[in-house]
Design a protein around this motif. Sequence first.
Motif, mmCIF file in Angstrom:
data_model
loop_
_atom_site.group_PDB
_atom_site.id
_atom_site.type_symbol
_atom_site.label_atom_id
_atom_site.label_comp_id
_atom_site.label_asym_id
_atom_site.label_seq_id
_atom_site.Cartn_x
_atom_site.Cartn_y
_atom_site.Cartn_z
ATOM 1 N N GLY A 90 -17.255 22.165 -130.235
ATOM 2 C CA GLY A 90 -18.467 22.908 -130.505
ATOM 3 C C GLY A 90 -18.624 23.323 -131.957
ATOM 4 O O GLY A 90 -17.806 22.982 -132.823
ATOM 5 N N LEU A 91 -19.666 24.080 -132.238
ATOM 6 C CA LEU A 91 -20.154 24.339 -133.594
ATOM 7 C C LEU A 91 -19.098 24.882 -134.549
ATOM 8 O O LEU A 91 -18.959 24.398 -135.674
ATOM 9 C CB LEU A 91 -21.339 25.308 -133.527
ATOM 10 C CG LEU A 91 -22.011 25.667 -134.838
ATOM 11 C CD1 LEU A 91 -22.663 24.456 -135.482
ATOM 12 C CD2 LEU A 91 -23.055 26.763 -134.617
ATOM 13 N N TYR A 104 -25.147 19.850 -142.667
ATOM 14 C CA TYR A 104 -24.466 20.108 -141.400
ATOM 15 C C TYR A 104 -25.468 20.004 -140.247
ATOM 16 O O TYR A 104 -26.059 20.993 -139.806
ATOM 17 C CB TYR A 104 -23.784 21.468 -141.425
ATOM 18 C CG TYR A 104 -22.548 21.504 -142.292
ATOM 19 C CD1 TYR A 104 -21.436 20.748 -141.965
ATOM 20 C CD2 TYR A 104 -22.503 22.276 -143.444
ATOM 21 C CE1 TYR A 104 -20.297 20.755 -142.765
ATOM 22 C CE2 TYR A 104 -21.370 22.293 -144.250
ATOM 23 C CZ TYR A 104 -20.275 21.525 -143.904
ATOM 24 O OH TYR A 104 -19.145 21.532 -144.688
ATOM 25 N N VAL A 157 -26.713 17.113 -136.763
ATOM 26 C CA VAL A 157 -26.281 16.029 -135.877
ATOM 27 C C VAL A 157 -26.437 14.652 -136.507
ATOM 28 O O VAL A 157 -25.534 13.815 -136.380
ATOM 29 C CB VAL A 157 -27.011 16.125 -134.519
ATOM 30 C CG1 VAL A 157 -26.799 14.855 -133.689
ATOM 31 C CG2 VAL A 157 -26.504 17.344 -133.741
ATOM 32 N N TYR A 191 -23.441 13.972 -138.595
ATOM 33 C CA TYR A 191 -22.226 13.805 -137.799
ATOM 34 C C TYR A 191 -22.186 12.428 -137.132
ATOM 35 O O TYR A 191 -21.133 11.790 -137.064
ATOM 36 C CB TYR A 191 -22.130 14.900 -136.731
ATOM 37 C CG TYR A 191 -22.225 16.309 -137.262
ATOM 38 C CD1 TYR A 191 -21.703 16.655 -138.508
ATOM 39 C CD2 TYR A 191 -22.841 17.310 -136.515
ATOM 40 C CE1 TYR A 191 -21.789 17.953 -138.987
ATOM 41 C CE2 TYR A 191 -22.929 18.609 -136.984
ATOM 42 C CZ TYR A 191 -22.406 18.930 -138.221
ATOM 43 O OH TYR A 191 -22.492 20.212 -138.698
ATOM 44 N N SER A 200 -20.831 21.467 -126.196
ATOM 45 C CA SER A 200 -21.925 22.050 -126.974
ATOM 46 C C SER A 200 -22.366 21.080 -128.073
ATOM 47 O O SER A 200 -22.921 20.028 -127.769
ATOM 48 C CB SER A 200 -21.477 23.402 -127.538
ATOM 49 O OG SER A 200 -22.567 24.130 -128.052
ATOM 50 N N MET A 201 -22.112 21.375 -129.344
ATOM 51 C CA MET A 201 -22.494 20.468 -130.422
ATOM 52 C C MET A 201 -21.965 19.061 -130.192
ATOM 53 O O MET A 201 -22.644 18.066 -130.495
ATOM 54 C CB MET A 201 -21.982 21.004 -131.762
ATOM 55 C CG MET A 201 -22.295 20.131 -132.969
ATOM 56 S SD MET A 201 -21.472 20.708 -134.485
ATOM 57 C CE MET A 201 -19.770 20.171 -134.152
ATOM 58 N N LEU A 222 -24.348 17.233 -128.076
ATOM 59 C CA LEU A 222 -25.549 16.823 -128.816
ATOM 60 C C LEU A 222 -25.279 15.575 -129.645
ATOM 61 O O LEU A 222 -26.126 14.677 -129.729
ATOM 62 C CB LEU A 222 -26.019 17.958 -129.721
ATOM 63 C CG LEU A 222 -26.538 19.221 -129.025
ATOM 64 C CD1 LEU A 222 -26.878 20.282 -130.057
ATOM 65 C CD2 LEU A 222 -27.755 18.908 -128.157
#
Length: 282
Positions: free
Chosen positions: A38-39, A80, A82, A85, A105-106, A109
């Motif tokens: 996650g984030l 920063y 998606v 990433y 979570s992130m 996504l």
Amino acid sequence: MEYPRTGSMHCPFEGGAVSLRWHEWGPASGKPVVCVHGLTRNGRDFDVLAQALAAQGRRVICPDIPGRGISGWLPAGMLYAVPTYVAVLTPLLAELGDYDWVGTSMGGLIGMGLVSLPFDRLGRMVLNDIGPFIPEAALARIRDYLSHSPPRFANLAAVEAHLRLVHAPFGSLSDAQWRHMAEHSARMTADGAMHLHYDPRIVEPMQAGPLSDVDLWALWDWTVSRPLLVLRGEHSDLLTAETAARMDQHGNTTLATIKGCGHAPALMAADQVKLIVDFLAG
């Protein structure tokens, strides 16, 4: 206890490149499972799950997304996001061939972003407390938490106390699990203080303008074109019961509600680990 191997790769993205690093478990010849955090977290959150999957012969790769853990930081806070990433992970995924995905979570996504790409080779997918709709109120809560000056800690015990407070929605963890999380969630600076192990600029995209609901239902047909396990924390504000129920309407989807958790289940409890191991075994 088995200890992970580490790997690294210099990964390009539009406007630059960054060092992507990961921890890896299990036989190098095993079918890969990529676990993405996650984030504000890092790949060591998956140690318990990774060891269980490795025991089944899987190769488990747990990257630290740039700006977290042992990976490099991006040159600007607004990067920063998606799409960055996805670009950074693409060279690693291209080397893996066919792989499965666990995203918290992130991380979920990012997985939803990957499945819309033409070269996608992602097979089974686990979404941990995330879906194609995120309410504005949940985003505001996260933004407000991250917008405060990142705390400094005198020692590891203070880090652990902080994590127990802010991550209470992860569910019931043992003392050893909280300590493990603390050990991998902080870095020491030259002045001897400990800081949380992420770039404080990761909040900048959320501060750039007014927040609104995130609606990614347009990606959902791609996402559910593969077997999908959705885990929802019983009290989650990020993945609402209504959104989870709509996700569960597709025949490829299995929905499991994790009692006693909010956002997001820590995936350290034996029953949570078993759900994922059994699902990925097909």
